[in-house]
Design a protein around this motif. Structure first.
Motif, short mmCIF file in Angstrom:
data_model
loop_
_atom_site.label_atom_id
_atom_site.label_comp_id
_atom_site.label_asym_id
_atom_site.label_seq_id
_atom_site.Cartn_x
_atom_site.Cartn_y
_atom_site.Cartn_z
N GLY A 141 0.77 -1.24 0.00
CA GLY A 141 0.00 0.00 0.00
C GLY A 141 0.79 1.29 0.00
N TYR A 142 2.13 1.21 0.08
CA TYR A 142 2.94 2.43 0.03
C TYR A 142 3.00 2.94 -1.41
CZ TYR A 142 4.61 1.64 4.78
OH TYR A 142 4.69 1.47 6.13
N ALA A 143 2.80 4.23 -1.59
CA ALA A 143 2.91 4.84 -2.90
C ALA A 143 4.38 5.03 -3.25
CB ALA A 143 2.20 6.19 -2.93
N PRO A 144 4.78 4.78 -4.51
CA PRO A 144 6.19 4.93 -4.88
C PRO A 144 6.77 6.29 -4.53
CG PRO A 144 4.95 3.91 -6.66
CD PRO A 144 3.95 4.34 -5.63
N GLN A 145 5.98 7.36 -4.73
CA GLN A 145 6.47 8.72 -4.47
C GLN A 145 6.60 9.03 -2.98
OE1 GLN A 145 3.65 7.91 -6.02
NE2 GLN A 145 1.93 9.24 -5.44
N LYS A 146 6.28 8.03 -2.13
CA LYS A 146 6.45 8.18 -0.69
C LYS A 146 7.54 7.25 -0.15
CE LYS A 146 3.21 11.23 0.23
NZ LYS A 146 3.52 12.54 0.89
N ILE A 147 8.31 6.65 -1.04
CA ILE A 147 9.36 5.72 -0.63
C ILE A 147 10.72 6.31 -0.98
CG2 ILE A 147 10.33 3.41 -0.91
CD1 ILE A 147 7.58 2.42 -1.74
N VAL A 148 11.66 6.22 -0.05
CA VAL A 148 13.07 6.53 -0.32
C VAL A 148 13.87 5.25 -0.14
CG1 VAL A 148 15.12 7.76 0.50
CG2 VAL A 148 12.93 8.96 0.30
N VAL A 149 14.71 4.94 -1.10
CA VAL A 149 15.63 3.81 -0.98
C VAL A 149 16.98 4.37 -0.54
CG1 VAL A 149 16.72 1.86 -2.14
CG2 VAL A 149 14.39 2.55 -2.77
#
Length: 322
Positions: free
Chosen positions: A142-150
């Motif tokens: 459910g995490y949106a890509p634009q809310k993830i930092v790698v």
């Protein structure tokens, strides 16, 4: 350079660097020493550590550091996927809690610290496959890509960057950004700083870099772009923020990636901190420079996860020396 940093460099020069001068790598000794010496910080108030090592939790095998009672996923929830360093053959989420915990609390976001498979038992691309699978699991949860930092440090920094490349090439949605602490991006060890900073780096000898690479690569060429992202085409990647020390033998692994990213139109900021040891943010809270570096890193994480989704970014020429 603070006296605390000078003391840490003195300690590493006496205790760690001699191990990198040996002609062969003793994998079990490296794992035992780092596990024994790992300083485990206390879980901050109102935060919790949740270990995820059950068979049903694959590919999210590792540790969550998260606010107590906080939302774990959703359209507005942001998260960091962290890849620990250790040459691809040692260290773990436990050894890297000293960097993950303070980064999480400063950014105010949960972090999942990935326990990827290690070499030489699992050579390239095992670690990459695990990181890609973990990212996809976060999306599925459910995490949106634009809310993830790698993010990642050292080998984990190279792995974080390679993960973005693999996702891009597979057509997956890319994360909001990528945070890299002293990334190892050239397993062929061709950077000039391998030689020019040999003897200045308190942690590594120059020749040790290529020696460690062989454990992970096996028969894979050292210039494979998903093992050594410095050789990759970096177009289309999200914003990058890189921190490196001026005396590191791996300094040019950061400089060359930054140059290539900007040339490809990627927003990239590189900060070179004077006389800081490899992945010095791990020494928080003891080293003042570690605390300041983590403040800078957390600011980047908050900025990219709160910004509108990146479409086309302009290259940044920002490079500072601190």
């Amino acid at each position: 350079m603070s006296w605390q940093s000078a003391l840490a460099c003195w300690y590493m020069r006496r205790q760690f660097r001699p191990e990198t001068l040996k002609p062969r790598i003793n994998v079990e000794r490296a794992r035992a020493l780092t596990a024994k010496r790992a300083w485990v910080p206390r879980v901050p108030k109102d935060w919790q550590l949740r270990e995820v090592y059950g068979a049903t939790d694959t590919p999210l095998r590792g540790e969550w550091v998260e606010p107590v009672g906080g939302a774990r996923a959703g359209a507005d929830a942001a998260v960091v996927l962290y890849c620990h360093g250790g040459g691809y053959y040692f260290c773990s989420p436990r050894t890297h809690r000293s960097i993950v915990f303070p980064l999480a609390t400063r950014a105010g976001l949960p972090i999942f610290s990935l326990d990827y498979r290690l070499a030489p038992e699992h050579r390239f691309p095992a670690a990459l496959d695990d990181a890609v699978a973990a990212y996809r699991r976060l999306i599925a949860d459910g995490y949106a890509p634009q809310k993830i930092v790698v993010a990642g440090d050292s080998a984990g920094g190279g792995l974080a960057l390679a993960t973005l490349l693999a996702l891009r090439d597979a057509g997956d949605p890319l994360p909001a950004g990528c945070l890299l602490f002293s990334p190892w991006t050239d397993l062929a060890a061709t950077g000039a700083s391998i030689r020019t900073n040999d003897g200045l780096d308190p942690m590594f000898s120059g020749p040790a870099i290529a020696l460690a690479a062989k454990l992970y690569l096996g028969e894979t060429p050292a210039d494979h772009p998903l093992a050594s992202p410095v050789y990759a085409d970096l177009h289309g990647l999200p914003p990058l923020f890189i921190l490196a020390g001026s005396t590191e033998v791996l300094l040019d692994d950061s400089r060359r990636v930054a140059d290539k990213a900007r040339a490809a139109g990627v927003e990239c900021e590189l900060e070179v901190w004077k006389k800081m040891p490899h992945v010095w943010p791990m020494f928080a809270p003891f080293i003042p420079e570690a605390n300041r570096a983590l403040d800078r890193a957390a600011s980047f994480v908050r900025r990219v996860t709160s910004a509108p989704q990146h479409a086309a970014t302009q290259p940044s020429s920002a490079m500072s020396s601190v």
